[in-house]
Write a protein that holds these residues in place. Structure first.
Motif, PDB file in Angstrom:
ATOM      1  N   VAL A 120      12.723 -44.917 -21.355  1.00 29.14           N
ATOM      2  CA  VAL A 120      13.038 -43.772 -20.492  1.00 29.14           C
ATOM      3  C   VAL A 120      11.755 -43.157 -19.929  1.00 29.14           C
ATOM      4  O   VAL A 120      11.667 -42.824 -18.735  1.00 29.14           O
ATOM      5  N   GLY A 121      10.751 -43.017 -20.773  1.00 31.37           N
ATOM      6  CA  GLY A 121       9.497 -42.437 -20.317  1.00 31.37           C
ATOM      7  C   GLY A 121       8.846 -43.252 -19.219  1.00 31.37           C
ATOM      8  O   GLY A 121       8.321 -42.710 -18.237  1.00 31.37           O
ATOM      9  N   GLY A 122       8.877 -44.572 -19.340  1.00 34.60           N
ATOM     10  CA  GLY A 122       8.280 -45.422 -18.321  1.00 34.60           C
ATOM     11  C   GLY A 122       9.024 -45.376 -17.001  1.00 34.60           C
ATOM     12  O   GLY A 122       8.413 -45.383 -15.926  1.00 34.60           O
ATOM     13  N   LEU A 123      10.352 -45.321 -17.065  1.00 36.35           N
ATOM     14  CA  LEU A 123      11.148 -45.269 -15.844  1.00 36.35           C
ATOM     15  C   LEU A 123      10.903 -43.988 -15.050  1.00 36.35           C
ATOM     16  O   LEU A 123      10.928 -43.995 -13.818  1.00 36.35           O
ATOM     17  N   LEU A 124      10.672 -42.900 -15.739  1.00 38.14           N
ATOM     18  CA  LEU A 124      10.536 -41.601 -15.080  1.00 38.14           C
ATOM     19  C   LEU A 124       9.095 -41.240 -14.756  1.00 38.14           C
ATOM     20  O   LEU A 124       8.843 -40.160 -14.218  1.00 38.14           O
ATOM     21  N   ASN A 125       8.163 -42.122 -15.053  1.00 35.34           N
ATOM     22  CA  ASN A 125       6.745 -41.771 -14.891  1.00 35.34           C
ATOM     23  C   ASN A 125       6.064 -42.735 -13.924  1.00 35.34           C
ATOM     24  O   ASN A 125       6.039 -43.937 -14.154  1.00 35.34           O
ATOM     25  N   GLY A 126       5.530 -42.175 -12.856  1.00 36.03           N
ATOM     26  CA  GLY A 126       4.735 -42.962 -11.922  1.00 36.03           C
ATOM     27  C   GLY A 126       3.395 -42.321 -11.665  1.00 36.03           C
ATOM     28  O   GLY A 126       2.808 -42.458 -10.591  1.00 36.03           O
ATOM     29  N   ASN A 127       2.888 -41.630 -12.684  1.00 39.10           N
ATOM     30  CA  ASN A 127       1.726 -40.766 -12.474  1.00 39.10           C
ATOM     31  C   ASN A 127       0.407 -41.510 -12.299  1.00 39.10           C
ATOM     32  O   ASN A 127      -0.524 -40.958 -11.720  1.00 39.10           O
ATOM     33  N   ILE A 128       0.296 -42.720 -12.799  1.00 39.26           N
ATOM     34  CA  ILE A 128      -0.976 -43.432 -12.679  1.00 39.26           C
ATOM     35  C   ILE A 128      -1.340 -43.631 -11.212  1.00 39.26           C
ATOM     36  O   ILE A 128      -2.433 -43.269 -10.759  1.00 39.26           O
ATOM     37  N   GLY A 129      -0.411 -44.190 -10.438  1.00 39.82           N
ATOM     38  CA  GLY A 129      -0.675 -44.410  -9.029  1.00 39.82           C
ATOM     39  C   GLY A 129      -0.780 -43.120  -8.242  1.00 39.82           C
ATOM     40  O   GLY A 129      -1.609 -42.990  -7.334  1.00 39.82           O
ATOM     41  N   VAL A 130       0.055 -42.137  -8.574  1.00 41.90           N
ATOM     42  CA  VAL A 130       0.046 -40.866  -7.847  1.00 41.90           C
ATOM     43  C   VAL A 130      -1.265 -40.125  -8.077  1.00 41.90           C
ATOM     44  O   VAL A 130      -1.859 -39.566  -7.143  1.00 41.90           O
ATOM     45  N   ILE A 131      -1.741 -40.094  -9.303  1.00 44.38           N
ATOM     46  CA  ILE A 131      -2.993 -39.394  -9.604  1.00 44.38           C
ATOM     47  C   ILE A 131      -4.170 -40.084  -8.919  1.00 44.38           C
ATOM     48  O   ILE A 131      -5.066 -39.419  -8.375  1.00 44.38           O
ATOM     49  N   GLN A 132      -4.180 -41.410  -8.909  1.00 42.24           N
ATOM     50  CA  GLN A 132      -5.241 -42.119  -8.201  1.00 42.24           C
ATOM     51  C   GLN A 132      -5.235 -41.748  -6.721  1.00 42.24           C
ATOM     52  O   GLN A 132      -6.288 -41.572  -6.092  1.00 42.24           O
ATOM     53  N   THR A 133      -4.035 -41.625  -6.146  1.00 48.26           N
ATOM     54  CA  THR A 133      -3.927 -41.254  -4.739  1.00 48.26           C
ATOM     55  C   THR A 133      -4.423 -39.836  -4.504  1.00 48.26           C
ATOM     56  O   THR A 133      -5.124 -39.562  -3.522  1.00 48.26           O
ATOM     57  N   LEU A 445      -1.761 -45.047   1.056  1.00 53.12           N
ATOM     58  CA  LEU A 445      -2.538 -45.139  -0.177  1.00 53.12           C
ATOM     59  C   LEU A 445      -1.650 -44.975  -1.403  1.00 53.12           C
ATOM     60  O   LEU A 445      -1.871 -45.604  -2.431  1.00 53.12           O
ATOM     61  N   GLY A 446      -0.625 -44.113  -1.285  1.00 53.62           N
ATOM     62  CA  GLY A 446       0.307 -43.953  -2.398  1.00 53.62           C
ATOM     63  C   GLY A 446       1.054 -45.236  -2.700  1.00 53.62           C
ATOM     64  O   GLY A 446       1.273 -45.590  -3.863  1.00 53.62           O
ATOM     65  N   LYS A 447       1.447 -45.956  -1.665  1.00 49.23           N
ATOM     66  CA  LYS A 447       2.166 -47.215  -1.859  1.00 49.23           C
ATOM     67  C   LYS A 447       1.264 -48.267  -2.488  1.00 49.23           C
ATOM     68  O   LYS A 447       1.675 -49.012  -3.382  1.00 49.23           O
ATOM     69  N   ILE A 448       0.004 -48.322  -2.007  1.00 49.57           N
ATOM     70  CA  ILE A 448      -0.942 -49.288  -2.562  1.00 49.57           C
ATOM     71  C   ILE A 448      -1.234 -48.979  -4.022  1.00 49.57           C
ATOM     72  O   ILE A 448      -1.211 -49.873  -4.878  1.00 49.57           O
ATOM     73  N   ASN A 449      -1.510 -47.717  -4.326  1.00 46.00           N
ATOM     74  CA  ASN A 449      -1.761 -47.349  -5.713  1.00 46.00           C
ATOM     75  C   ASN A 449      -0.515 -47.512  -6.570  1.00 46.00           C
ATOM     76  O   ASN A 449      -0.614 -47.781  -7.773  1.00 46.00           O
TER      77      ASN A 449
END
Length: 550
Positions: A120-133, A445-449
């Motif tokens: 559940v945590g992985g499905l709801l979390n996309g912060n790695i790419g978003v924070i890089q962006t 950039l968000g899509k790439i990250n």
């Protein structure tokens, strides 16, 4: 561009310390939450009686990688979603999803409930790419990039100090601290609740701070980007382009320093726009729809990041298992053979938590002191080559800690951890800098990250189970170093692959204002107004002409 009444906007000239600090707090809670389970994952699997005890390392790998597996399915979705609705709401939602995951794991009474919480945590979390962006959008000056991109790995290092300490010291409190926690109380019934509650509280704090103080960084969702503000803007000087990492690559990452024009090699023509105050403005998504987003250069960088993520994750997974595995009778390599490492180090869960916390301190020092020195001394590309080539060393030497006598064991541990931190800590930020520089537009950039985050999550998914399976096979064969050497082989592949990364730079930029009020009274005169920029090589023997339409 100088304006008589410029719209209010954050100053982009200086280093964005405040916003990066708030973003770092939001980021900090996540590695704390994710790394807190490393010291007790293997113990938890054994307590829950999942399969045979000899396969505990495999199921511990499944538990740890479940988060990354589900994250790999949704990483590119959250990255693309942030391109549409903004970075901030996606970031805060990811923190909330991680907090929900921690609570499910904490209240689990069997392995499968805990595994569900990780999914559940992985499905709801996309912060790695978003924070890089967000870091890329906050930093507008190329000379600030090395310091800015070092912040998030620096925060991750802090998380690796706090997280394992929380997990190692507070897991099963009714057993480790019977004077404070009763075996019949809530923490006796849920032995892994306490570390997850502490991490959930940290996540809640990060959500509150991010909601009230973090600004939206999406270039098309700023309060100064409205049509009304452009109509009320008056130009006093001719339009001049500003150099910025978001607008166009303002730095050649093949040079030895940042923010200079030495060794300029400009090859590719691009178009970009600026706001009425001269700051860079991203073209719309439709403007870049006709060009390929995932170029060969971006794909190769993502592959390099994926290989690095895989073997780095295997190290994090194998280390506590190897430390806690039963230590066999002392033997020497000279007498027993190179492939005879029959066990681990026999350390306690609490000792592992302390070691991993000190390991975080070592990583912190390398991130804060060593990385800036190497980035300034060698440059981004040479730093990447150096650490990538050295990566295999860190995996081939760890198994032989079991051959050290007791008085030299901890010295050997610190040496191994220092080598590992030196190679891994320096690799991550330079890969992110190269990935940002390769992006054709900040609006994608968000899509790439997001794709990079999904690829990294996929690699983190398969890394722990494979490493755990190899460790179990090696343990039965009397060579627990099998898993470590397998990771070393992947690191060798990464060292070979990095030389395939293309390193192009851009050539010509055509700059057009998006503010309609900046059009001259006689539009027909506009076609003849051209600004020509001359970029001279360091040896002053060659000159490149860059034409900019205004």
């Amino acid at each position: 561009m100088l304006l008589t009444n410029p719209p209010s906007k954050p100053r982009s000239e200086g280093f964005p310390t405040t916003q990066l600090f708030i973003l770092a707090i939001c980021r900090l809670a996540e590695p704390v939450a994710l790394a807190s389970c490393f010291p007790y994952a293997w113990v938890m699997v054994r307590d829950f009686n999942v399969g045979d005890k000899s396969n505990a390392s495999f199921f511990a790998g499944i538990f740890i990688s479940a988060f990354a597996l589900s994250e790999s399915f949704t990483g590119i979705f959250w990255g693309s979603f942030s391109d549409r609705i903004g970075r901030k709401p996606v970031l805060l939602f990811g923190c909330a999803g991680t907090m929900l995951s921690m609570l499910i794991v904490g209240f689990s009474t069997n392995f499968w409930i805990a595994l569900t919480g990780r999914i559940v945590g992985g499905l709801l979390n996309g912060n790695i790419g978003v924070i890089q962006t967000m870091v890329g959008e906050l930093v507008t000056k190329p000379e600030h990039e090395p310091r800015a991109y070092a912040v998030m790995p620096f925060v991750w290092s802090i998380g690796t100090i706090i997280g394992p300490a929380i997990g190692g010291l507070t897991a099963r409190p009714a057993i480790s601290m019977p004077d404070l926690f009763s075996s019949t109380g809530i923490f006796g019934k849920f032995p892994f609740l306490l570390p997850n509650l502490i991490c959930s509280a940290l996540l809640l704090v990060s959500i509150c701070l991010g909601y009230f103080f973090l600004i939206e960084t999406h270039p098309d969702m700023q309060p100064w980007s409205t049509e009304e503000e452009y109509q009320n803007t008056t130009a006093e000087t001719p339009l001049m382009a500003t150099a910025g990492a978001i607008a166009d690559a303002g730095v050649d990452l093949r040079t030895e320093s940042y923010g200079t024009f030495n060794a300029v090699d400009i090859q590719e023509e691009k178009q970009w726009k600026v706001n009425s105050d001269g700051s860079p403005r991203a073209p719309s998504i439709t403007a870049v729809a006709g060009q390929s987003i995932f170029t060969r250069r971006i794909v190769m960088l993502i592959i390099a990041l994926g290989l690095f993520t895989y073997h780095s994750m295997t190290y994090d997974h194998l280390l506590p298992i190897f430390f806690q595995d039963k230590r066999r009778s002392h033997h020497h390599v000279a007498s027993s053979g190179l492939f005879d490492v029959p066990g681990g180090l026999g350390l306690t869960t609490q000792a592992v938590g302390v070691i991993m916390s000190i390991n975080g301190l070592i990583a912190l020092f390398i991130q804060a002191v060593v990385f800036p020195l190497f980035a300034a001394w060698l440059g981004v590309w040479k730093t990447l080559i150096l650490v990538t080539v050295l990566h295999p060393v860190e995996y081939f030497i760890v198994p032989y800690l079991a051959d050290l006598p007791s008085h030299a064991l901890y010295t050997g541990i610190w040496v191994c951890l220092t080598i590992r931190n030196f190679t891994s800590i320096l690799a991550y930020p330079v890969l992110l800098i190269l990935l940002k520089e390769a992006s054709p537009s900040p609006n994608v950039l968000g899509k790439i990250n997001g794709l990079a985050a999904s690829a990294g999550a996929a690699c983190r998914t398969i890394a722990p189970p494979i490493a755990g399976l190899l460790y179990g096979i090696g343990a039965r064969q009397g060579f627990t170093g099998l898993a470590w050497w397998g990771s070393g082989f992947v690191a060798i592949l990464g060292a070979i692959q990095v030389f395939w990364v293309d390193r192009e730079t851009n050539k010509t930029a055509h700059v057009r204002s998006v503010a309609p009020c900046l059009a001259p009274i006689h539009p027909e005169q506009r076609d003849n107004e051209v600004v020509r920029i001359f970029v001279t090589e360091a040896d002053e023997t060659q000159r490149h002409d860059i034409t900019i339409d205004v």
